[in-house]
Every structure is written in structure tokens, then in C-alpha cells.
Design a protein around this motif. Structure first.
Motif, PDB file in Angstrom:
ATOM      1  N   ILE A 272     -44.661 -35.729  -8.370  1.00 60.96           N
ATOM      2  CA  ILE A 272     -46.279 -36.163  -7.758  1.00 60.96           C
ATOM      3  C   ILE A 272     -45.757 -37.881  -7.223  1.00 60.96           C
ATOM      4  O   ILE A 272     -45.267 -38.557  -8.524  1.00 60.96           O
TER       5      ILE A 272
ATOM      6  N   LEU B 225     -45.249 -33.326  -4.222  1.00 65.30           N
ATOM      7  CA  LEU B 225     -46.713 -33.837  -3.711  1.00 65.30           C
ATOM      8  C   LEU B 225     -46.383 -35.691  -3.652  1.00 65.30           C
ATOM      9  O   LEU B 225     -46.317 -36.640  -4.631  1.00 65.30           O
TER      10      LEU B 225
ATOM     11  N   PHE C 151     -46.363 -31.124  -0.121  1.00 69.71           N
ATOM     12  CA  PHE C 151     -47.381 -30.985  -0.162  1.00 69.71           C
ATOM     13  C   PHE C 151     -47.554 -32.567  -0.062  1.00 69.71           C
ATOM     14  O   PHE C 151     -46.965 -33.479  -0.518  1.00 69.71           O
TER      15      PHE C 151
ATOM     16  N   VAL D 158     -52.498 -27.273  -7.694  1.00 72.85           N
ATOM     17  CA  VAL D 158     -50.890 -27.776  -6.528  1.00 72.85           C
ATOM     18  C   VAL D 158     -50.338 -27.242  -7.796  1.00 72.85           C
ATOM     19  O   VAL D 158     -50.531 -27.570  -8.809  1.00 72.85           O
TER      20      VAL D 158
ATOM     21  N   LEU E  82     -51.309 -24.905  -2.620  1.00 71.27           N
ATOM     22  CA  LEU E  82     -52.234 -25.888  -2.607  1.00 71.27           C
ATOM     23  C   LEU E  82     -54.110 -25.563  -2.229  1.00 71.27           C
ATOM     24  O   LEU E  82     -54.059 -25.345  -1.654  1.00 71.27           O
TER      25      LEU E  82
END
Length: 634
Positions: free
Chosen positions: A237, A270, A464, A503, A508
Motif C-alpha cells: 500500500i 492500493l 486499487f 482489500v 476490495l
């Protein structure tokens, strides 16, 4: 023209007969060489070389297209075979400006990203700041392995003392944010919690529970800001924090674009990205554009120069100091937060200035006006700020006067426009010249505009995307930018505070809603204010108060003596007697018709009288006042 070889006789310019014969033969041979041979394939069929070349180019083009799709496709870089997942729960910072706080967790571990504060609305009387509700943190306290800090702005660290008075965790961050938090701990008399500090180096991965976290250098309106690369078994992330992409920052440390590209090539699950300036087209200007504006103002100012900006914008302050020194002015820093932040930045080595250039506020009168530069707080019109008190002549050492040059190097935060306008009016009435919106480059934003947001999206290439930081309209616009930059629409999600998002490389989705909200803080006492107190204050301020003191005879259901009725904020003073008579008549009618048994409970009787008086006030005065009855039943 034929390609003929000429052979001459040494005694004559005319060619000999032998030469003519040989020329004819050679000419024939050369003509045959120049004739185009038709290409044939192995089956003796004619082949068009131009067509072969076009086909080769098409194949190369198709190959390059596959390469582009592969490099832009994040799906093939993620581990789709894993069952690992991550939960993300924002507790503040969405649908608002400020109060940023987010929990990121796996099955076994959790980390908190920033613990920020926000400012109250005008109807939150007596409230100085708002902090997030920590209820969810109490529920998962045993899972939390640390707090990670992106930068030192109040909306990212302002609630740290209130969290640590209740719960303590390891704190990870770079030097300036940690020292700013440490200063807050000192003020709140919890200095011992400094032992939870873990200073980190950028470009170094730190293991925190199930998470591997790397701090990536980013430019913003405060020095030493960072983005976070948070890697787990489920994937990576990227949390940008607040950012803009300034290629020529004051300290010459531009955004570390290489690290974003590095993670983008590895594959990012993400992206959580700052949305504050998502409606602004193009690029946010570099901080250096403010310098020439300061130079022009300083060069023409004959009196004192008083510059106000955000106390955390050290690079803005340092530019003002540089031009103050250039024009032989002594520097006076006024305002507690401004003094503290500049002192921290200088002590840690972020900025360097000769100490002999600085003077204290009480020394200002020892110099002529053209030798003074005052740097102060109050660019948002705060009523307790140094600049505001100077403008209304209540500051101990400095009072605004004709000839002063004021520089407001900031933009009004949404909701502060009226306060800024008020201080602006006070400054102008005092005879000062004010440089504010009439200089386009007197202030630049610290947040990324659309082209910088696009660059971040293209470098990271997430599967995402969830826009964060800012109001809903900012996030919605940023979401569209993400779609334009190749993120599938189904993979973009706009969160709200309290929504828990799960997620994994495959999906997600929202899994549940967490209790969130704001806690009210009185900064004078550094204490929380109960919700019912705020509601009572709002009712009293907006609707008024009616206070009733009455003695009641239970036997004959009459008032023993004249009822005392006092109201505030409901009727004018000259109507007080008439209003009191109204309420007294109302009570007499109520007592005659009251149901049996109501006199057995004083609380029940008070509640019924509240309802009766409130209905009367609603019907006649269209107000919902606070009713405070005091009854003596005999």
C-alpha cells in the motif's frame, strides 16, 4: 545515363577502335548489373519486399503494445494465490479538512497512520480543537504495534497527546515530526512518553508487526514530509500523506520519484492519495515563486515589515528571513507556535541563520522601523493570535501603525474566510499597507494539483485506488483522475470515516462500519468536553433559556406564591413581565388538569412542565429554549 569507363590514348584525344569495342562490352555488362532482380521465395513466387517490411513493423508494433499493456497492468505483479488481506479503517480526515487518522491492520497486527486534530465550527461554543474518537483503538489495543507519522502538521499530529494519555504505542517518524510531538508531550506534562519515539531514516525499511514500512521523501508545505510504502503478505500500500511535487524546493531535496517508480514496477496493491487540490488544473507552483514577491515588497518598504504565515511552513519563514537579512533588517519572531517551530527547525539543522540577526519583542523600539522584520502567527485571523492582537492594539510590544507593511502569506482555510476578513479590516483601519490577494505569488499551496496527482498515479500504477484527505467533492474529482489514469472504475472506492475496507489482490470491499466521531477539547485545561455540554451550549446560544422557580400546593393543585420566571435570549427585556405572567398562567392551567399521581415524583413533574412550557414557546415564539424548572411541592 550509362556508367561507362573511358580509356584514353596518350597521343590522341580520340578513342581507338579497340577502346570502342571494349566500351561496348563493358557497357552491356554494367547495364545487366543495374537491372533489379526480382525476389522469389522458395516456391519461385514473387515477393513484395515493401510488404515484408510493413509486416515486420506491424509485428514490432504489436510486440511494443503488449509490452505497454504488461507494464501498465498491475494484476500480473500481485500474488493472486495468497489468501492474505488487509483492513483499512479511517477514523478521521475524510469528508473534512483535517483530523487525519487511519488504522491499517492484518489478522495479527495493526498500525495507526497519523493522529491529527481539526478545528471546531462556529456553533461549538467553548471548543478549541476536535480530535478523533478512539473507541475502535480501545477495541483492538492489543493488535496495535505502532503509530507511523507522515509529517508534522497539526491535522496529522495534534491529537497525539490525548491518545497517549490513554494508550501508549511505539511512535515511528522522521526527526522534525517526532520533536514536534515531543514538544506537545512536554506541554501536556507527559514527557516520559518520549521513550516511545523511534526515529527512522528514509529509504530504510522498518519492520513493525506484520508490516514492512518505508518512509519516502515527499515535498509539502512543511519540511521533512514523507509518504509511506506499507508492505504485507497481501501486497504493498502506498499512502502519500499530504504532498505536492516540487522539483525545485528551498532545501533542494525534491520528491523521491525513483522510489515510487520502484514500487510501481514491483506492483502496488492500493494507492491512498491526497485529494485536497483535486479541482486545481495543472501543477502547483514551486515554493521558490514566493521569494521574488518577498524581494519586491521588502525592497520598496520604508517602515516595518510584518509577515504572517502558517507557523509550520518553515521554508516560507526562512525565505522571509533571508530577504530580511538582505535588506539589513533585524528579525523578531512573535507567536508561541512560530517561535517553537523555528527553534526546532534550527536546532535540528533544517535551516541555518546567524543568531545575532534575531531580537526579542521588547528590543524592537531600539531600532528604526526600516530595520525591523516581524514574523508572526495569525494568518487565519485567529482571535488570540499575535497579529490579531497587534491589529486591535492589545499586543504588549507591537501595535500596527501607518507605514507598516503587512504580508499575509497564506490562503484562508475553508471556514476561516470571515476571520481573515476581520483581521484584514483591523489592519487597514490602523493605516497599514497589506499585501494579500493582490500578489498572485505571495502564497503557494502545499498540495498536489491534477497533473501531480496524475504523475503519482502513473508512477505507482495501483490495482486499487482510494482518494483520501479532503471533502467528498475533492475525493470524487480525484477518483475520476484515477480512472483517467488507467485504474478500472470498479477498483476505485471513495471512503467515509468509519467505513472498514478489506482489500486483497483479488478484491476490495466494505466489510463493516466502525463508530467514529469527534471529541471536543478545551485547550485552556487540555481536557475533553462532554457532548451534552456542547449541546446545552448550542441550545442556549441559538434558542435561549427559561428558568422557572415555583412552589406548588399538592392538595389543591395551586401555586403557593407568585412564580419566578427568568428568560435569556428569548424575549426582549421590556417583555419580561408579560412573559412571566404567560408562564404563570400556563402553570396554573397545567396544575388544574394534571393527571393523578404526577406529584409523587418531582422529576416526572419537572419533565411534564418542561414539555408544556416548550410547546408554548414553540407555538408562540418559534423557538426551542432550554427549560430549567425548580419546583417545591408542599
Amino acid at each position: 545515363m550509362q556508367n561507362e569507363t573511358v580509356k584514353t590514348n596518350s597521343s590522341s584525344k580520340e578513342p581507338t577502335n579497340d577502346f570502342k569495342k571494349s566500351t561496348k562490352v563493358k557497357t552491356t555488362v554494367n547495364h545487366n548489373k543495374n537491372k533489379e532482380k526480382k525476389p522469389y521465395n522458395k516456391n519461385k513466387k514473387f515477393v513484395d519486399r515493401n510488404s515484408v517490411w510493413i509486416n515486420d513493423l506491424k509485428k514490432i508494433q504489436q510486440s511494443n503494445e503488449r509490452i505497454h499493456k504488461t507494464r501498465l497492468n498491475p494484476h500480473n505483479k500481485l500474488n493472486l494465490n495468497t489468501n492474505a488481506k488487509i483492513k483499512i479503517t479511517p477514523l478521521g480526515g475524510l469528508d473534512e479538512i483535517g483530523g487525519n487518522m487511519m488504522v491499517i491492520e492484518t489478522e495479527q497486527s495493526a498500525i495507526i497512520v497519523d493522529v491529527g486534530m481539526s478545528f471546531p465550527d462556529n456553533d461549538m461554543h467553548g471548543v478549541d480543537i476536535l480530535i478523533p474518537n478512539f473507541t475502535y483503538l480501545r477495541d483492538i489495543k492489543d493488535k496495535i504495534k505502532g503509530v507511523v507519522i507522515t509529517h508534522g502538521h497539526e491535522d496529522h499530529i495534534g491529537a497525539m497527546p490525548y491518545l497517549f494519555k490513554e494508550m501508549q504505542f511505539p511512535i515511528y517518524g522522521t526527526s522534525l515530526p517526532l520533536e514536534m510531538i515531543g514538544s506537545k508531550f512536554d506541554e501536556h506534562k507527559i514527557k516520559e512518553h518520549r521513550n516511545h519515539f523511534n526515529p527512522i531514516e528514509k529509504r530504510t525499511i522498518v519492520k513493525i508487526g506484520d508490516f514492512e514500512v518505508e518512509w519516502i521523501h515527499i515535498t509539502h508545505s512543511i519540511i521533512d514530509a514523507s509518504s509511506l510504502a506499507i508492505t504485507t503478505e497481501a501486497g504493498t500500500i502506498i499512502h502519500t500523506g499530504d504532498f505536492k511535487i516540487d522539483h525545485t524546493p528551498i532545501d533542494n531535496f525534491p520528491t523521491d520519484l525513483h522510489r515510487y517508480a520502484h514500487y510501481g514496477e514491483k506492483g502496488v496493491l492500493l494507492l491512498l492519495s491526497d485529494s485536497t487540490n483535486s479541482h486545481t488544473a495543472g501543477f502547483t507552483k514551486t515554493e521558490r515563486t514566493v521569494g521574488p514577491t518577498f524581494d519586491r515588497i521588502f525592497s520598496t518598504s520604508k517602515g516595518r515589515v510584518i509577515m504572517s504565515t502558517f507557523s509550520s511552513n518553515i521554508h516560507r519563514v526562512s525565505q522571509a528571513i533571508e530577504y530580511g537579512i538582505k535588506y539589513n533588517r533585524k528579525i523578531c519572531v512573535i507567536g508561541r507556535s512560530m517561535e517553537k517551530n523555528l527553534d526546532l527547525a534550527m536546532s535540528l539543522g533544517y535551516v541555518k541563520f546567524p543568531k545575532e540577526q534575531f531580537i526579542d519583542a521588547h528590543e524592537i523600539n531600539q531600532y528604526t522601523d526600516k530595520e525591523i522584520l516581524i514574523i508572526t502567527t495569525g494568518s487565519q485571523g485567529e482571535s488570540m493570535s499575535a497579529l490579531y492582537r497587534m491589529s486591535i492594539h492589545e499586543h504588549r510590544h507591537v501595535k500596527i501603525k501607518p507605514g507598516d507593511q503587512i504580508i499575509l502569506s497564506a490562503k484562508a482555510i475553508p471556514g476561516n474566510e470571515a476571520s481573515v476578513s476581520q483581521v484584514l479590516n483591523h489592519l487597514l483601519k490602523s493605516g497599514a499597507k497589506v499585501a494579500y490577494k493582490d500578489f498572485s505569488d505571495i502564497h503557494v499551496s502545499g498540495h498536489a494539483a491534477q497533473e501531480e496527482q496524475k504523475l503519482m498515479l502513473r508512477l505507482v500504477k495501483p490495482k486499487f485506488f482510494m482518494p483520501i484527505h479532503g471533502e467528498y467533492n475533492h475525493a470524487l474529482k480525484h477518483a475520476q483522475t484515477g480512472i483517467d489514469c488507467g485504474v478500472f472504475e470498479k477498483n476505485v472506492y471513495i471512503m467515509s470515516d468509519g467505513e472498514q475496507i478489506e482489500v486483497s489482490p483479488k478484491y476490495l470491499k466494505k466489510v463493516k462500519t466502525i463508530k467514529t466521531g469527534k471529541v471536543y477539547i478545551d485547550n485552556q485545561l487540555n481536557n475533553k468536553i462532554a457532548n451534552d455540554i456542547i449541546l446545552d451550549r448550542q441550545t442556549m446560544a441559538n434558542e435561549g433559556v427559561v428558568m422557572i422557580v415555583a412552589q406548588i400546593n399538592e392538595n389543591d393543585r395551586t401555586l403557593a406564591q407568585r412564580t419566578k420566571v427568568t428568560s435569556f435570549g428569548l424575549v426582549p427585556d421590556q417583555q419580561d413581565r408579560f412573559f412571566a405572567k404567560e408562564i404563570e398562567d400556563l402553570l396554573e392551567l397545567f396544575l388544574k388538569n394534571a393527571r393523578e399521581g404526577i406529584f409523587q415524583s418531582n422529576r416526572m413533574l419537572e419533565d411534564e412542565i418542561r414539555k408544556v412550557v416548550r410547546k408554548h414557546c414553540i407555538r408562540k415564539y418559534k423557538k426551542y429554549p432550554m427549560i430549567v424548572p425548580t419546583l417545591f411541592v408542599q
